[in-house]
Design an enzyme around this catalytic site. Structure first.
Site, PDB file in Angstrom:
ATOM      1  N   CYS A 195     -27.583 -16.199 -13.629  1.00 36.29           N
ATOM      2  CA  CYS A 195     -27.648 -15.758 -12.229  1.00 36.29           C
ATOM      3  C   CYS A 195     -28.393 -14.413 -12.103  1.00 36.29           C
ATOM      4  O   CYS A 195     -29.607 -14.392 -12.226  1.00 36.29           O
ATOM      5  CB  CYS A 195     -26.255 -15.697 -11.605  1.00 36.29           C
ATOM      6  SG  CYS A 195     -26.292 -15.701  -9.790  1.00 36.29           S
TER       7      CYS A 195
ATOM      8  N   HIS B 161     -24.030 -20.787 -12.575  1.00 38.07           N
ATOM      9  CA  HIS B 161     -22.985 -20.166 -13.394  1.00 38.07           C
ATOM     10  C   HIS B 161     -22.330 -21.198 -14.308  1.00 38.07           C
ATOM     11  O   HIS B 161     -21.320 -21.808 -13.949  1.00 38.07           O
ATOM     12  CB  HIS B 161     -21.918 -19.529 -12.499  1.00 38.07           C
ATOM     13  CG  HIS B 161     -22.365 -18.268 -11.834  1.00 38.07           C
ATOM     14  ND1 HIS B 161     -22.302 -17.037 -12.446  1.00 38.07           N
ATOM     15  CD2 HIS B 161     -22.897 -18.058 -10.601  1.00 38.07           C
ATOM     16  CE1 HIS B 161     -22.768 -16.110 -11.627  1.00 38.07           C
ATOM     17  NE2 HIS B 161     -23.138 -16.703 -10.507  1.00 38.07           N
TER      18      HIS B 161
ATOM     19  N   GLU C 101     -20.641 -20.550 -16.866  1.00 40.93           N
ATOM     20  CA  GLU C 101     -19.540 -19.887 -17.583  1.00 40.93           C
ATOM     21  C   GLU C 101     -18.216 -19.905 -16.856  1.00 40.93           C
ATOM     22  O   GLU C 101     -17.191 -19.503 -17.417  1.00 40.93           O
ATOM     23  CB  GLU C 101     -19.934 -18.429 -17.880  1.00 40.93           C
ATOM     24  CG  GLU C 101     -19.686 -17.414 -16.784  1.00 40.93           C
ATOM     25  CD  GLU C 101     -20.686 -17.403 -15.646  1.00 40.93           C
ATOM     26  OE1 GLU C 101     -20.655 -16.455 -14.851  1.00 40.93           O
ATOM     27  OE2 GLU C 101     -21.495 -18.357 -15.545  1.00 40.93           O
TER      28      GLU C 101
END
Length: 263
Positions: A93, A183, A185
């Site tokens: 990001c 994202h 994660e």
């Protein structure tokens, strides 16, 4: 025999490496998190540590807001240094945007405003030949939370994925530098924290905290299954880099102790 070391640059307390940090550790990495908002970013190589990988996290600040967040300039310098040295680097990001800027690209406001939610990842044919992402290409979705996007790509960039509105979702900016606008994660718990901090912003785009969290919760297992291989693939490149530069294949036989990260 020492573990390959990955330097993680974290820009905000609420945007840690989260699942990605756990996955890298599971893959045998020493994950060293630098909370850049509270401490200096270390060099990629010193007497204390030599990093074989660089992971740059997201954050709510603009990629060029150096006056308010002076470590962003240092982060871009570290990305450029990693590119020159051939150190595997992944930006997530904001990290994706910083990587583009560090290598000569630009970042701009998305004409579609704040983008939040689980969106389709449209892979380009070039991904099939990419050293990091070639095993990921498929009917995939990812969690997005951003209002800026990469505009002009650095010279030599290979675009690996885009959105249906034409924005860059994944790219290889240099032979060993990648970025993803989404994202990979986060889990639903991380998304819930962001949503609680962004009530007014979400209302402006017709979303609510409950809506966003419910979407993330519903998709969580799918997203984990999809993006865990990205962390393992990145760890493989880091391991190869570590083995290539280690004298005699070891570094004094000492296994460094990873610094903790927040889940």
């Amino acid at each position: 025999m020492s573990l390959p070391r990955v330097l993680v640059i974290q820009h905000e307390e609420t945007v840690p490496p989260a699942l990605f940090g756990h996955w890298l550790a599971e893959a045998g990495m020493c994950v060293d998190v630098c909370r850049a908002y509270a401490e200096p970013i270390p060099p990629l190589s010193s007497l204390d540590a030599s990093y074989s990988g660089l992971l740059v996290m997201g954050g709510s600040m603009d990629a060029d807001s150096d006056a308010e967040h002076p470590w962003l300039q240092v982060t871009r310098e570290r990305i450029a240094q990693a590119a020159d040295a051939g150190i595997p680097t992944l930006g997530i990001c904001l990290g994706h945007q910083l990587a583009a800027m560090a290598l000569g690209g630009t970042v701009e406001r998305s004409p579609f405003g704040l983008t939040v939610g689980v969106r389709q990842v449209t892979w380009e044919p070039e991904v099939l030949f990419d050293p990091l992402m070639r095993l990921l290409a498929g009917d995939d979705r990812a969690m997005h939370w951003h209002r800026d996007v990469v505009g002009q790509l650095p010279e030599g960039t290979v675009e690996l994925a885009s959105s249906i509105d034409g924005q860059v979702q994944a790219a290889r900016f240099a032979p060993t530098v990648w970025g993803v606008q989404f994202h990979p994660e986060v889990d639903a718990a991380a998304v819930a924290v962001w949503a609680e901090e962004s009530v007014e912003e979400l209302e402006q785009i017709g979303r609510s905290v409950d809506d966003v969290v419910a979407t993330a919760t519903f998709a969580e297992k799918e997203l984990i299954k999809t993006w865990q291989p990205l962390a393992f693939g990145f760890a493989r490149l880091v391991r190869e880099r570590s083995a290539a530069v280690a004298p005699g294949g070891t570094r004094g036989g000492v296994i460094p102790t990873p610094r903790p990260w927040s889940a």
